[in-house]
Write an enzyme that holds these catalytic residues in place. Structure first.
Site, mmCIF file in Angstrom:
data_model
loop_
_atom_site.group_PDB
_atom_site.id
_atom_site.type_symbol
_atom_site.label_atom_id
_atom_site.label_comp_id
_atom_site.label_asym_id
_atom_site.label_seq_id
_atom_site.Cartn_x
_atom_site.Cartn_y
_atom_site.Cartn_z
ATOM 1 N N LEU A 174 0.788 -1.215 -0.053
ATOM 2 C CA LEU A 174 0.038 0.023 0.130
ATOM 3 C C LEU A 174 0.896 1.332 0.039
ATOM 4 O O LEU A 174 0.125 2.319 0.238
ATOM 5 C CB LEU A 174 -0.611 0.054 1.243
ATOM 6 C CG LEU A 174 -1.647 -1.209 1.284
ATOM 7 C CD1 LEU A 174 -2.656 -0.981 2.625
ATOM 8 C CD2 LEU A 174 -2.716 -1.357 0.270
ATOM 9 N N TYR A 200 1.579 10.678 -12.270
ATOM 10 C CA TYR A 200 0.881 9.742 -11.244
ATOM 11 C C TYR A 200 0.775 8.569 -11.922
ATOM 12 O O TYR A 200 0.748 7.287 -11.512
ATOM 13 C CB TYR A 200 0.063 10.516 -10.230
ATOM 14 C CG TYR A 200 -0.732 9.594 -9.370
ATOM 15 C CD1 TYR A 200 0.136 9.270 -8.195
ATOM 16 C CD2 TYR A 200 -1.968 9.126 -9.403
ATOM 17 C CE1 TYR A 200 -0.598 8.270 -7.227
ATOM 18 C CE2 TYR A 200 -2.558 8.374 -8.546
ATOM 19 C CZ TYR A 200 -1.832 8.014 -7.467
ATOM 20 O OH TYR A 200 -2.260 7.223 -6.463
ATOM 21 N N LYS A 241 1.939 4.568 -11.649
ATOM 22 C CA LYS A 241 0.999 3.635 -11.363
ATOM 23 C C LYS A 241 0.990 2.555 -12.171
ATOM 24 O O LYS A 241 1.005 1.202 -11.897
ATOM 25 C CB LYS A 241 -0.455 4.166 -10.933
ATOM 26 C CG LYS A 241 -0.701 4.884 -9.604
ATOM 27 C CD LYS A 241 -0.283 3.848 -8.172
ATOM 28 C CE LYS A 241 -0.395 4.403 -7.121
ATOM 29 N NZ LYS A 241 -0.320 3.753 -5.967
ATOM 30 N N ASN A 251 -11.329 6.979 -5.977
ATOM 31 C CA ASN A 251 -11.125 7.970 -4.941
ATOM 32 C C ASN A 251 -11.635 7.125 -3.620
ATOM 33 O O ASN A 251 -12.918 6.687 -3.472
ATOM 34 C CB ASN A 251 -11.998 9.241 -5.092
ATOM 35 C CG ASN A 251 -11.618 9.947 -6.376
ATOM 36 O OD1 ASN A 251 -10.628 10.605 -6.005
ATOM 37 N ND2 ASN A 251 -12.359 9.880 -7.250
ATOM 38 N N PRO A 275 -43.794 10.982 40.893
ATOM 39 C CA PRO A 275 -44.658 9.812 41.339
ATOM 40 C C PRO A 275 -46.020 10.310 41.574
ATOM 41 O O PRO A 275 -46.356 11.429 41.976
ATOM 42 C CB PRO A 275 -43.808 9.699 42.953
ATOM 43 C CG PRO A 275 -42.360 10.190 42.479
ATOM 44 C CD PRO A 275 -42.392 11.024 41.417
ATOM 45 N N GLY A 276 -46.970 9.450 41.242
ATOM 46 C CA GLY A 276 -48.352 9.525 41.419
ATOM 47 C C GLY A 276 -49.000 10.307 40.040
ATOM 48 O O GLY A 276 -50.073 10.471 40.091
#
Length: 398
Positions: free
Chosen positions: A64, A118, A122, A147, A309-310
């Site tokens: 890589l 580039y 490659k 990409n 509560p209640g």
């Protein structure tokens, strides 16, 4: 199995290394056929003498390493071809014919805007690997990546997606010259899964017709089947909707395996600490509180209700809207009465046994906290977002 990764500190390398560690350490058991002993990490600052040792011991190599943004174009060939040549020469030195993967690029096609130094470097690397396979009989996996995007990708380098995610997450400006420009994007997790397939000896093979991979069992190249073609405008619009989610509470549609889902995960990885947490609006009174948690585009919204509560809450009904009440703490009673009748159904609920109760359309309903000391905490889901112009909510006691 010993696996050598060159470019191990780069975006792809880091993701691959960490996922291989998960398999090696038994944290990921979805690939039982992969047994990993050693992971050899090699990068530009690694002692060069270790390459010799790693090439002697490796059972598979992922190359890589590469150059993306050199100071001088001549560095492309040195970085992308020169090191690949050194790597293969070192494997030959040790008579090691293990499978070798190389990360190339669609730019190696030299088609249109890809005709540059580039891409040439490659392409030279690809041909070097194919020649190596003919000479030694070793398997080579040559991937031409479009990409890439995903977590840990470096912004302001060679990924527009990484730059947009980072800048929008951090309130920095972005520049889009043409919203209609289309990119072909490959998500890092899809790439990692393909690399694991390659380790198991099952890479996806293809040949190329221009920029298009043509799947074939005996193809010369390898490829990742899942990519996404999206415009810059679509990317920016999605990111802006992600950014506003803490304010609107609306979660955009992110179907499984969709680009939106993958982009959202990528965007979140760039959030600064202060944006990782955000306040929710609590509507409080002497009975307790009610807080909207999350809204969806097409599947309603989630809220949490706290009753003291209640206290009795609710006492209303809906024509079409329906809800789930899910008590997660405390002890309560849910009552529902069909409108126009005396027919009442009751459910005693507790956080010790979490259950989901339908609030039926056409039934007035309430929820009563039966405790004298504890709050009653109820998670609620409604099949539609609350619309103050059309609330579909009508007060009526049980």
């Amino acid at each position: 199995m010993n696996i050598l990764i060159t470019g191990a500190k780069g975006f792809t390398g880091k993701n691959l290394v960490e996922n291989l560690k998960n398999i090696r350490d038994g944290k990921n058991r979805t690939r039982p056929n992969i047994k990993i002993d050693e992971i050899f990490e090699f990068d530009i600052d690694t002692d060069k003498s270790l390459l010799d040792e790693y090439c002697a011991k490796a059972d598979l190599v992922f190359n890589l390493a590469g150059v993306n943004r050199p100071k001088d174009n001549s560095e492309f060939m040195a970085g992308n071809f020169g090191f690949a040549s050194e790597l293969l020469d070192t494997l030959k030195k040790h008579g090691n014919k293990c499978p070798v993967m190389i990360s190339s690029s669609l730019q190696a096609t030299l088609i249109g805007r890809y005709d540059g130094e580039y891409g040439r470097s490659k392409l030279a690397g690809e041909n070097l690997f194919f020649d190596y396979a003919k000479e030694t009989g070793a398997k080579v996996f040559v991937y031409r990546f479009p990409n890439l995007f995903g977590k840990w990708c470096r912004p302001n380098y060679n990924s527009a997606v990484a730059t947009f995610c980072n800048n929008i997450a951090n309130d920095l400006p972005i520049q889009v010259n043409d919203r209609s420009t289309q990119l072909e994007l490959l998500y890092i997790d899809d790439l990692i899964e393909e690399m694991l397939d390659a380790i198991e000896g099952n890479p996806h093979r293809c040949d190329y017709e221009g920029l298009t991979p043509l799947a074939g069992e005996h193809g010369k190249f390898c490829y990742v089947p899942t990519t996404h073609k999206v415009t810059l405008g679509e990317i920016v619009d999605l990111l802006e909707s992600f950014k506003t989610q803490p304010e609107t509470l609306v979660m955009p549609e992110i179907p499984n395996n969709s680009f939106a889902k993958k982009l959202y995960s990528t965007y979140l990885s760039y959030l600064p600490k202060e944006k990782t947490i955000f306040d929710l609006k609590m509507n409080c009174d002497d009975r307790g509180s009610f807080t909207e948690l999350l809204k969806t585009a097409n599947c309603g919204q989630f809220s949490v209700n706290i009753s003291k509560p209640g206290i009795t809450k609710g006492q209303h009904w809906h024509n079409t809207k329906w809800e789930f009440f899910i008590v997660v703490a405390g002890h309560g009673l849910i009552q529902e009465r069909k409108i126009g009748t005396d027919e009442v159904i009751e459910f005693e609920v507790t956080g010790d046994k979490i259950q989901a109760i339908h609030m039926l359309p056409g039934y007035t309903h309430n929820i009563i906290n039966l405790s004298d000391t504890e709050n009653l905490v109820t998670v609620m889901w409604a099949n539609e977002q609350f619309d103050p112009q059309h609330p579909d909510t009508f007060g009526e006691k049980i």
